[in-house]
Write an enzyme that holds these catalytic residues in place. Structure first.
Site, PDB file in Angstrom:
ATOM      1  N   SER A 103       0.844  -1.190   0.000  1.00 22.39           N
ATOM      2  CA  SER A 103       0.000   0.000   0.000  1.00 22.39           C
ATOM      3  C   SER A 103       0.881   1.242   0.000  1.00 22.39           C
ATOM      4  CB  SER A 103      -0.958  -0.043   1.209  1.00 22.39           C
ATOM      5  OG  SER A 103      -1.959   0.931   1.103  1.00 22.39           O
ATOM      6  N   GLU A 215      -1.273  -3.183  -8.163  1.00 22.52           N
ATOM      7  CA  GLU A 215      -2.532  -3.447  -7.451  1.00 22.52           C
ATOM      8  C   GLU A 215      -3.057  -2.121  -6.941  1.00 22.52           C
ATOM      9  OE1 GLU A 215      -3.128  -3.065  -3.955  1.00 22.52           O
ATOM     10  OE2 GLU A 215      -1.138  -2.230  -3.611  1.00 22.52           O
ATOM     11  N   HIS A 285      -4.635  -5.588  -1.646  1.00 22.88           N
ATOM     12  CA  HIS A 285      -5.355  -5.367  -0.397  1.00 22.88           C
ATOM     13  C   HIS A 285      -6.352  -6.510  -0.190  1.00 22.88           C
ATOM     14  CE1 HIS A 285      -3.593  -1.430  -1.017  1.00 22.88           C
ATOM     15  NE2 HIS A 285      -3.942  -1.093   0.202  1.00 22.88           N
TER      16      HIS A 285
END
Length: 314
Positions: A103, A215, A285
């Protein structure tokens, strides 16, 4: 037993119960868990002010830990990139400390690669992956164990079945990959939003001939397409040997989309680039995520729908 250092370089830890569960679970596995003194600080939405979070990264680099594990992501690392101790982190990585996270942590991964060439690991965080109410995902936990034991050598996954009109059309780029694997390419990437935000900055690694993995979360497919298009127009995608798409979650389609979906984005992307675009990478995630060595040399092969990526030799 491994020494795991928990630190918070990004968002404040709001779910302290999950933080404590994660620590207990790692301790129950026999690990020595050291918690950074600033791990639970809170300043606005951040885990301490900018100077405090820079200091936390410096302490993680000096900890001598086997793994420096992010407490959580959120937002905050891009604010402090100019102040991070890149040389100290590279020296720590050379001594055996693996910096692990995903992230917002993508900014640290990419900056470390750009500034020093050191390898770090895209992987889990403490609160979401080890501290949830459910037990940690078995695949994620096994990959984390492999990292601690120095046994991780690669990963494999199955490409999702194609749908719609494109299902009957063989992708030439995928066929070329099936015939000729990618050898010795640099693996890099991470969260798409963070990655795009670093384009044109000193913390952008100029990787050519690499394997780029991506992602994201809470981004509608049109935003994903917009960011991919930026990478396309900047020439980034054309300079890679392959693009791997992990999980893109947390968005909601609306009637206004009228059939515009993530599959639409992928189909368009494959029509615009000559490099193979592989979907289904178990990363993002989501609970089931593998650990990926950012900056390491990898081999990538495709046999039917089965993809294999190996880095154990690197």
């Amino acid at each position: 037993m491994s020494h795991i250092y928990i630190f918070s370089p990004s968002g404040a830890v709001r779910d302290q119960a999950a933080f404590r569960r994660g620590v207990r679970r790692l301790q129950a596995l026999g690990h020595q868990v050291e918690i950074d003194p600033g791990a639970l600080l809170s300043h606005q939405r951040f885990a301490g002010d900018d100077a405090e979070r820079v200091a936390a990264v410096a302490r993680a680099a000096a900890s001598g830990a086997d793994v420096a594990l992010m407490a959580r992501g959120g937002y905050g690392l891009t604010r402090i990139l100019p102040g991070l101790p890149w040389k100290a982190m590279a020296k720590a990585a050379a001594r055996g400390t693996r910096f692990v996270g995903h992230s917002d942590f993508t900014a640290l991964h990419l900056g470390l690669l750009a500034q020093t060439g050191a390898v770090s690991w895209a992987g889990p965080g403490l609160t979401d992956d080890f501290g949830g109410e459910a037990e940690p995902d078995e695949i994620m936990a096994a990959c984390f164990d492999d990292l601690l034991l120095g046994q991780g050598e690669g990963t494999g996954w199955r490409l999702p079945t194609a749908r719609g009109a494109a299902a009957a059309v063989a992708d030439p780029a995928l066929e070329r990959l099936r015939a000729r694997p990618v050898l010795g390419a640099t693996l890099w990437g991470g969260n798409l939003s963070i990655l795009v935000s670093l384009l044109g900055t000193p913390w952008w690694p100029e990787v050519r001939g690499g394997v780029l993995f991506l992602e994201d979360v809470n981004e509608h497919p049109f935003r994903i397409e917009r960011m991919l298009t930026q990478l396309l127009h900047a020439g980034v995608l054309a300079r890679q040997k392959a693009v791997l798409l992990g999980s893109f979650t947390g968005y909601r389609l609306t009637p206004h989309d009228r059939g515009f979906t993530l599959a639409t984005v992928v189909q368009r992307l494959r029509g615009l680039v000559e490099v193979p675009v592989l979907t289904g990478l178990p990363f993002g995630h989501v609970p089931t995520k593998v650990l990926l060595p950012m900056g390491a040399k990898v081999d990538l092969a495709l046999e039917g729908r089965d993809a294999w990526m190996v880095w154990g030799h690197a």
